[in-house]
Structure formats: structure tokens, C-alpha cells
Design a protein around this motif. Structure first.
Motif, PDB file in Angstrom:
ATOM      1  N   ASP A 187      74.287  56.260  21.597  1.00 54.80           N
ATOM      2  CA  ASP A 187      72.945  55.902  22.462  1.00 54.80           C
ATOM      3  C   ASP A 187      73.105  56.296  23.854  1.00 54.80           C
ATOM      4  O   ASP A 187      74.466  56.308  24.539  1.00 54.80           O
ATOM      5  N   VAL A 188      72.103  56.902  24.383  1.00 54.53           N
ATOM      6  CA  VAL A 188      72.171  57.485  25.804  1.00 54.53           C
ATOM      7  C   VAL A 188      70.739  56.778  26.530  1.00 54.53           C
ATOM      8  O   VAL A 188      69.593  57.070  25.814  1.00 54.53           O
ATOM      9  N   VAL A 189      70.619  56.249  27.733  1.00 53.05           N
ATOM     10  CA  VAL A 189      69.502  56.078  28.297  1.00 53.05           C
ATOM     11  C   VAL A 189      69.445  56.958  29.605  1.00 53.05           C
ATOM     12  O   VAL A 189      70.194  57.250  30.442  1.00 53.05           O
ATOM     13  N   CYS A 190      68.291  57.437  29.666  1.00 53.70           N
ATOM     14  CA  CYS A 190      68.179  58.526  30.506  1.00 53.70           C
ATOM     15  C   CYS A 190      66.854  58.084  31.576  1.00 53.70           C
ATOM     16  O   CYS A 190      65.867  57.649  31.066  1.00 53.70           O
ATOM     17  N   CYS A 191      66.722  58.672  32.991  1.00 48.59           N
ATOM     18  CA  CYS A 191      65.867  58.265  33.660  1.00 48.59           C
ATOM     19  C   CYS A 191      65.637  59.482  34.854  1.00 48.59           C
ATOM     20  O   CYS A 191      66.743  60.144  35.210  1.00 48.59           O
ATOM     21  N   VAL A 210      77.478  52.620  25.804  1.00 46.53           N
ATOM     22  CA  VAL A 210      76.132  53.425  25.882  1.00 46.53           C
ATOM     23  C   VAL A 210      76.507  54.125  27.179  1.00 46.53           C
ATOM     24  O   VAL A 210      76.986  53.517  28.044  1.00 46.53           O
ATOM     25  N   ARG A 211      75.830  55.366  27.264  1.00 49.93           N
ATOM     26  CA  ARG A 211      75.962  56.191  28.524  1.00 49.93           C
ATOM     27  C   ARG A 211      74.504  56.112  29.319  1.00 49.93           C
ATOM     28  O   ARG A 211      73.519  55.887  28.647  1.00 49.93           O
ATOM     29  N   ALA A 212      74.570  56.480  30.566  1.00 49.95           N
ATOM     30  CA  ALA A 212      73.269  56.696  31.268  1.00 49.95           C
ATOM     31  C   ALA A 212      73.334  57.850  31.926  1.00 49.95           C
ATOM     32  O   ALA A 212      74.477  58.573  32.437  1.00 49.95           O
ATOM     33  N   VAL A 213      72.249  58.783  32.032  1.00 50.28           N
ATOM     34  CA  VAL A 213      72.115  59.936  32.326  1.00 50.28           C
ATOM     35  C   VAL A 213      70.960  60.184  33.266  1.00 50.28           C
ATOM     36  O   VAL A 213      69.781  59.665  32.796  1.00 50.28           O
ATOM     37  N   GLY A 214      71.104  60.364  34.653  1.00 51.13           N
ATOM     38  CA  GLY A 214      69.948  60.528  35.414  1.00 51.13           C
ATOM     39  C   GLY A 214      69.676  62.108  35.765  1.00 51.13           C
ATOM     40  O   GLY A 214      70.598  62.605  35.677  1.00 51.13           O
ATOM     41  N   PHE A 215      68.320  62.474  35.834  1.00 48.97           N
ATOM     42  CA  PHE A 215      67.987  63.618  36.050  1.00 48.97           C
ATOM     43  C   PHE A 215      67.534  63.776  37.672  1.00 48.97           C
ATOM     44  O   PHE A 215      66.199  63.175  37.962  1.00 48.97           O
ATOM     45  N   ALA A 216      68.071  64.376  38.528  1.00 50.99           N
ATOM     46  CA  ALA A 216      67.817  64.624  39.909  1.00 50.99           C
ATOM     47  C   ALA A 216      66.443  65.323  40.063  1.00 50.99           C
ATOM     48  O   ALA A 216      66.039  66.434  39.655  1.00 50.99           O
ATOM     49  N   VAL A 217      65.567  64.813  40.807  1.00 50.35           N
ATOM     50  CA  VAL A 217      64.251  65.353  41.085  1.00 50.35           C
ATOM     51  C   VAL A 217      64.196  66.163  42.597  1.00 50.35           C
ATOM     52  O   VAL A 217      63.294  66.676  42.972  1.00 50.35           O
ATOM     53  N   TRP A 244      78.016  56.582  33.677  1.00 47.92           N
ATOM     54  CA  TRP A 244      76.997  57.696  34.261  1.00 47.92           C
ATOM     55  C   TRP A 244      77.109  58.813  34.640  1.00 47.92           C
ATOM     56  O   TRP A 244      78.198  58.975  35.309  1.00 47.92           O
ATOM     57  N   ARG A 245      76.132  59.673  34.803  1.00 47.64           N
ATOM     58  CA  ARG A 245      76.422  60.945  35.508  1.00 47.64           C
ATOM     59  C   ARG A 245      74.907  61.346  35.811  1.00 47.64           C
ATOM     60  O   ARG A 245      73.891  60.923  35.351  1.00 47.64           O
ATOM     61  N   ILE A 246      74.648  62.240  36.785  1.00 46.98           N
ATOM     62  CA  ILE A 246      73.455  62.955  37.342  1.00 46.98           C
ATOM     63  C   ILE A 246      73.602  64.322  37.153  1.00 46.98           C
ATOM     64  O   ILE A 246      74.306  65.128  37.339  1.00 46.98           O
ATOM     65  N   GLU A 247      72.236  64.709  36.231  1.00 45.80           N
ATOM     66  CA  GLU A 247      72.246  66.142  35.948  1.00 45.80           C
ATOM     67  C   GLU A 247      71.506  66.787  36.964  1.00 45.80           C
ATOM     68  O   GLU A 247      70.340  66.226  37.385  1.00 45.80           O
ATOM     69  N   HIS A 248      71.655  67.792  37.798  1.00 49.42           N
ATOM     70  CA  HIS A 248      70.916  68.609  39.140  1.00 49.42           C
ATOM     71  C   HIS A 248      70.380  69.880  38.311  1.00 49.42           C
ATOM     72  O   HIS A 248      69.749  70.554  39.214  1.00 49.42           O
ATOM     73  N   ARG A 303      70.952  59.257  20.341  1.00 45.90           N
ATOM     74  CA  ARG A 303      69.696  58.452  20.419  1.00 45.90           C
ATOM     75  C   ARG A 303      69.324  58.475  21.817  1.00 45.90           C
ATOM     76  O   ARG A 303      69.935  57.434  22.259  1.00 45.90           O
ATOM     77  N   VAL A 304      68.248  59.018  22.269  1.00 45.61           N
ATOM     78  CA  VAL A 304      68.001  58.982  23.856  1.00 45.61           C
ATOM     79  C   VAL A 304      66.785  58.354  24.061  1.00 45.61           C
ATOM     80  O   VAL A 304      65.626  58.121  23.563  1.00 45.61           O
ATOM     81  N   THR A 305      66.993  57.178  24.823  1.00 42.75           N
ATOM     82  CA  THR A 305      66.067  56.267  25.409  1.00 42.75           C
ATOM     83  C   THR A 305      65.472  57.044  26.845  1.00 42.75           C
ATOM     84  O   THR A 305      66.219  56.835  27.817  1.00 42.75           O
ATOM     85  N   ALA A 306      64.257  57.435  26.880  1.00 43.59           N
ATOM     86  CA  ALA A 306      63.921  58.080  28.148  1.00 43.59           C
ATOM     87  C   ALA A 306      63.021  57.175  28.840  1.00 43.59           C
ATOM     88  O   ALA A 306      62.069  56.709  28.208  1.00 43.59           O
ATOM     89  N   VAL A 307      63.255  56.959  30.174  1.00 40.69           N
ATOM     90  CA  VAL A 307      62.424  55.734  30.703  1.00 40.69           C
ATOM     91  C   VAL A 307      61.182  56.523  31.571  1.00 40.69           C
ATOM     92  O   VAL A 307      61.458  57.204  32.489  1.00 40.69           O
ATOM     93  N   VAL A 308      59.982  56.196  30.968  1.00 42.50           N
ATOM     94  CA  VAL A 308      58.935  56.520  31.592  1.00 42.50           C
ATOM     95  C   VAL A 308      58.599  55.803  33.181  1.00 42.50           C
ATOM     96  O   VAL A 308      57.991  54.691  32.573  1.00 42.50           O
ATOM     97  N   THR A 309      58.913  56.166  34.040  1.00 44.65           N
ATOM     98  CA  THR A 309      58.820  55.335  35.195  1.00 44.65           C
ATOM     99  C   THR A 309      57.704  55.209  35.927  1.00 44.65           C
ATOM    100  O   THR A 309      57.597  54.277  36.840  1.00 44.65           O
ATOM    101  N   GLY A 310      56.743  56.073  35.844  1.00 43.14           N
ATOM    102  CA  GLY A 310      55.410  55.972  36.381  1.00 43.14           C
ATOM    103  C   GLY A 310      54.246  56.660  35.470  1.00 43.14           C
ATOM    104  O   GLY A 310      54.656  57.628  34.625  1.00 43.14           O
TER     105      GLY A 310
END
Length: 314
Positions: A187-191, A210-217, A244-248, A303-310
């Protein structure tokens, strides 16, 4: 977990927001499941992570006796529009300090026009003044806040993106709405990550394993965003989290930039799955998820849960 309706807020959110599976043969061939946490459907005017981050701050503002909100953002800021709408719902006046003094005499774009329609007073400043003001507010010196209050009166100040400890705690609540989270090791939660508040809250609330991965904008934010998330954890939870970690690598050239490759990906995803994508955050998030699958960094069994923030722009 289904929560009762929020009867203390003048904004009636749709909670819990839906979780939808994405049937994608390309992902299935690689052993990866994808589901979307549709926070964009929480409220038409204060959607997604904006509702989660703003609501605890608005309650704090009212409890502290404030009648005015003051915040910061760019010409197309989702946060600016959300503060304007939420402030109006709570009966609070709002001021938006906008990056770019050249916009003052220009015709209002749809985003700023919408903020003004909700009663927000817009103040346009140069980019250097904007940066200096935000930098000053992040320090212990009371001077910058005093200067703002001398101009606009006493106000509850929200920094760019509305990120603070209260906002991160609000974002953390979405984790309880994810069914079967932690059922297995994949399980991975991404935003998407703009200021780090949503990622900080999610990571703090995840169950073990469970891990979290953030994608920098943002371009060139390596290290900076990691420090911001770590600081929120320390201030809000009194500890560090190692999940957690951030992908750049998927910012597309910088905030607001939508290169042809990203646009093509977003258009194909929309056509295949019937979900319109906001480009500055959500499309980059999903572009990154597919990129990590292709690189083998999201392995079979994930299993990736992607958070649709807007929601997408009109």
C-alpha cells in the motif's frame, strides 16, 4: 470509515469523499492497482485538500475572535479562491496578497475574478516584496505581521497554500476514509506537493507498513520541501516519520508549467478513464505514479491510492 456530517461548518462537505478504482490494463500487466481518492468532489467552491486544510484554521480564526482572513497566492491560486469562498461562508472578510504587481491594472483572469466575486480584496505586490513578506512571516520577528495589520487591520494570517500544523492535521483525516489500508505490504498513498502540508498530514496518519510518496510540482525544491514536511511533523506531532519521500522528477519544468508530454498523458488518461484532471497538481501526480511504475519503483503487488486534491480549471 464514514464520519457524521460536519454540522459545525457553514460549508457542507461531501464526506467521506469517494474512492474509485482505475481499471488500467497497462498497470494490471505490471501487477499494480490504482485507486483515486476523489477529494476534488468534497465541495464545488472549497474542494479537496483546501477544505481539509482550511476548515480547522477557519474554526481557529472564529474562536480567536477574528473577522478577517489574510493570505497569499499567485494569479491562478486554488488557495486564494478557496479562502475567498470559505471566508464568505463564515462571514469573514478576506484579503489576498497576490504575487505580481503587473496584474493590478490588467483584466482579471477567471480565478481572480472568482475570488473578488466572493468579496476578497486583492492586493498586488512585486515578486520581491512577496518573497520578503513570506520569509519574514516565517521567522520570529513580529515586524512583518505588524506591518500587515497596520495596513489591513487585525487578521488571521494564512501563509501561501494555507499550510500550517492545523492544516496538516486536517489533511491527516483523509487517511481514516481509505478502506482496507495496510491490508498488505504494497500500500502506497500518493499526493502532489506544493507546500508540503497534505503530505505531512497523510504520512503522520498512515498505519504501520504503508508508505507515502509526494510528487513535487515546484522546480528546484529538493531539500526545501523535505525540510518543510519534517518541520510540520516536529511541530504538530513532536516526532519524525520515516514512511514518506518526495519525488522531484515530475514537476514538468516548474509550477504552472504543462509541457507537451504531460498534456498528452493527461489527455490520454481522461479519454481512457473518464476523469478530468487538473493540470498543475493532479496531472503531475498521476504522471509521476505511472513513471515510477515504468521505472520499477512501484513494484508488482503495489496498490496506489492517488489523492485527487482539486478539480480541473473551468
Amino acid at each position: 470509515m464514514r464520519r457524521p456530517p460536519d454540522t459545525t461548518s457553514p460549508i457542507r462537505p461531501r464526506l467521506p469523499s469517494p474512492v474509485r478504482d482505475v481499471a488500467d490494463p497497462w498497470l494490471a500487466d505490471r501487477g499494480v492497482e490504482l485507486r483515486l481518492k476523489r477529494d476534488d468532489l468534497i465541495h464545488p467552491l472549497v474542494p479537496g485538500n483546501k477544505w481539509r486544510k482550511l476548515t480547522p484554521n477557519l474554526r481557529a480564526a472564529v474562536e480567536q475572535g477574528h473577522t478577517r482572513l489574510l493570505t497569499f497566492g499567485g494569479a491562478y491560486s486554488n488557495h486564494i479562491r478557496a479562502v475567498a469562498a470559505a471566508g464568505a461562508a463564515y462571514g469573514l472578510s478576506t484579503v489576498g496578497v497576490i504575487r505580481g504587481d503587473e496584474l493590478a491594472d490588467a483584466p482579471r483572469n477567471w480565478s481572480l475574478a472568482r475570488a473578488e466575486a466572493h468579496g476578497m480584496e486583492l492586493a498586488f505586490v512585486t515578486r520581491s516584496v512577496y518573497r520578503e513578506t513570506l520569509r519574514g512571516l516565517g521567522e520570529d520577528d513580529p515586524g512583518p505581521l505588524r506591518a500587515l495589520e497596520e495596513r489591513w487591520g487585525r487578521a488571521y494570517v494564512l501563509l501561501e497554500g494555507g499550510t500550517n500544523v492545523l492544516a496538516a492535521r486536517g489533511a491527516a483525516e483523509l487517511v481514516a476514509e481509505l478502506p482496507d489500508l495496510g491490508r498488505g505490504p504494497g500500500d502506497v498513498v500518493c499526493c502532489a506537493v506544493g507546500t508540503g502540508g497534505t503530505l505531512a498530514g497523510i504520512a503522520a496518519a498512515l498505519p504501520a507498513g504503508v508508505r507515502a510518496v509526494g510528487f513535487a510540482v515546484l522546480k528546484g525544491a529538493e531539500g526545501y520541501l523535505e525540510r518543510e514536511v519534517a518541520a510540520l511533523h516536529e511541530r504538530g506531532w513532536g516526532r519524525a516519520f520515516g514512511n514518506w519521500r518526495i519525488e522531484h522528477g515530475y514537476h514538468g519544468g516548474g509550477y504552472g508549467r504543462v509541457p507537451a508530454e504531460l498534456e498528452a498523458f493527461a489527455a490520454e488518461f481522461e479519454a481512457r478513464h473518464g476523469v478530468r484532471l487538473e493540470r498543475r497538481y493532479v496531472a503531475k501526480l498521476l504522471w509521476g505514479v505511472y513513471g515510477l511504475v515504468e521505472r520499477g519503483e512501484l513494484a508488482p503487488g503495489s496498490r496506489v491510492t492517488a489523492v485527487v486534491t482539486g478539480p480541473p480549471d473551468p
